[in-house]
Write a protein that holds these residues in place. Structure first.
Motif: not given
Lengths: 252, 243
Positions: B172-187
């Motif tokens: 209750p009343f807690q925040i969870i960071s889901l993290g992040n994802a990055n990508f580039s140069n996908v053809v």
């Protein structure tokens, strides 16, 4: 006679609960300073407000008052009190900007002593595809400050430095917490609680913060004494009931 | 300022303008129309039409702000979208989506943010997503996804998936960071593309909130003919400058 009393008490409680449900939204307000240029107002004037529980309201909205700054939010508040939600700010100018953003909620009733907990987490995004984004504290101060009666009572993310180094990239950050799992003691709170966000944000980029600030009342000593007396009283009555039951059993 | 036909910067801008003119004189989709932005919300909470306001931020970028609410479930967004550039077949969408469940039960949400136009492929795409989950109920909160939580789509086909089979719990009343994802140069090997989109698919417990920030950008892989044309234009400009 007793049933009449019970009926009247029931009607009174029902009336109280109905009138509680119709209570108007609290004057939850915000102020935004972008490089010293101030703006803000009543949150309800810049979006919608919905009552989600007898003492809880959900505010959603957006603000474009400061030139070159886009702000949007969704906040759940309870004057009992807590403030929790998410906002996103985008610096649409071509220069780095300092932002100070306050969300303030009047409390009711006042708290003679409090137990506090809070947390912040967020994301930083290279929204303009420049290949970089930067979010920092202003002069090394807190990015998140919990406010009670307009004074800072707790702070998180001092000396913050978050950055994105890839085109269109995003980074997430967990800004820490206080009072989890055990709330920390806080001051008396007479008029308001709030959260202040202060940070520098690079040009063309966005930051989003989810945050919580909860203030729970500490029961006053007199309440504890009354509670103890009630407990002792009910125990004594239980003992009497048991005695009567024993006597009744012996008679029969 | 006096006009000097042999001034370097003016010659350079003349040749660039010529090049732009050659391309723009073809298809007329260089100017972005606000109708090119779309949002669709599908939820187990029910069905209703989202509201959306689009306003220009710059000559090529538009900001979309809107919301969707039904039966205690709500979605709100602020999204900047850049128009499809007919010269380079480039564009992007970037913004934040907040999903909230104020209903009494867990709800499924699928939110699709699209931008439409005509781009010549193959395309190179890049993007990112990050987010956090906030439980504002007095019980244990959860966020799950069956398969990818976030997808980048080109004409309905998946170009990239992130946050697969997500399972997050919050007190209750807690925040969870889901993290992040990055990508580039996908053809993306497509000859033409008319719709690029971001899709979020998530199930959230009652009394919870999730916030996602994401970007999705595309750019055409320069065709050999275009590279040759750019080279010729460059040589032409250089020759002019020498004169």
């Amino acid at each position: 006679m007793r049933s009449a009393w019970c009926c009247s008490i029931g009607v009174a409680l029902f009336t109280a609960s109905v009138s509680l449900g119709a209570v108007s939204a609290p004057p939850f307000s915000f102020s935004l300073a972008a490089d010293g240029v101030a703006g803000g107002g009543n949150v309800a004037d810049f979006g919608t407000v919905v009552q989600t529980a007898p003492t809880e309201w959900l505010f959603q909205g957006s603000y474009h008052g400061n030139s070159g700054t886009a702000l949007s939010w969704i906040y759940l508040v309870d004057p009992d009190p807590f403030v929790t939600g998410t906002f996103t700010v985008t610096n649409e100018t071509t220069t780095t900007r300092d932002y100070v953003l306050d969300f303030v909620l009047p409390v009711s009733p006042a708290l003679t002593a409090s137990l506090l907990s809070g947390q912040v987490s967020g994301t930083l995004t290279d929204s303009d595809g420049s290949g970089s984004a930067l979010l920092t504290s202003i002069s090394g101060g807190f990015v998140y400050s919990a406010l009670a009666d307009d004074s800072i009572v707790q702070g998180l993310m001092a000396n913050a430095l978050q950055q994105v180094t890839s085109v269109n990239g995003t980074t997430s950050f967990s800004g820490g917490s206080f009072g989890f799992p055990v709330p920390v003691s806080g001051p008396s709170i007479n008029s308001s609680i709030g959260i202040r966000f202060a940070f520098s944000l690079s040009a063309g980029d966005s930051a989003s913060f989810s945050s919580v600030f909860v203030a729970n009342p500490i029961p006053a000593p007199s309440v504890l004494v009354v509670g103890c007396l009630l407990g002792v009283g009910s125990r004594k009555r239980d003992t009497r009931v048991t005695d009567y039951a024993d006597r009744f059993a012996r008679r029969s | 300022m006096t006009l000097n036909p042999f001034h370097h910067s003016q010659v350079r801008s003349t040749s660039v303008a010529l090049l732009v003119g050659l391309f723009v004189s073809g298809p007329a989709f260089g100017a972005f129309a606000p109708g090119g932005f779309s949002v669709a919300v599908v939820s187990t909470a029910g069905s209703t039409t989202p509201t959306n306001t689009v306003a220009p931020v710059s000559a090529t970028t538009w900001a979309a702000t809107g919301g969707w609410t039904f039966g205690g479930a709500s979605v709100s967004w602020t999204n900047n979208t850049q128009g499809w550039n007919s010269l380079t077949s480039t564009g992007f969408t970037s913004g934040n989506v907040v999903i909230r469940n104020e209903s009494a039960a867990a709800q499924d949400y699928t939110i699709t943010i699209g931008m439409t136009g005509v781009a010549a492929g193959p395309l190179v795409v890049s993007g990112s997503v990050g987010g956090q989950f906030l439980n504002t109920s007095f019980g244990l909160g959860s966020l799950t996804s069956s398969g990818p939580l976030w997808s980048a789509l080109v004409d309905g086909a998946t170009a990239r998936n992130e946050f697969n089979n997500t399972l997050v719990f919050a007190q209750p009343f807690q925040i969870i960071s889901l993290g992040n994802a990055n990508f580039s140069n996908v053809v993306v090997p497509t000859s033409t593309a008319s719709t690029l989109a971001i899709r979020l698919s998530v199930r959230m417990s009652a009394g919870s909130e999730a916030s996602f920030t994401s970007t999705f950008a595309f750019q055409a892989v320069p065709a050999p003919g275009a590279i040759a044309l750019i080279t010729v234009a460059g040589m032409f400009g250089r020759r002019l400058r020498r004169r």
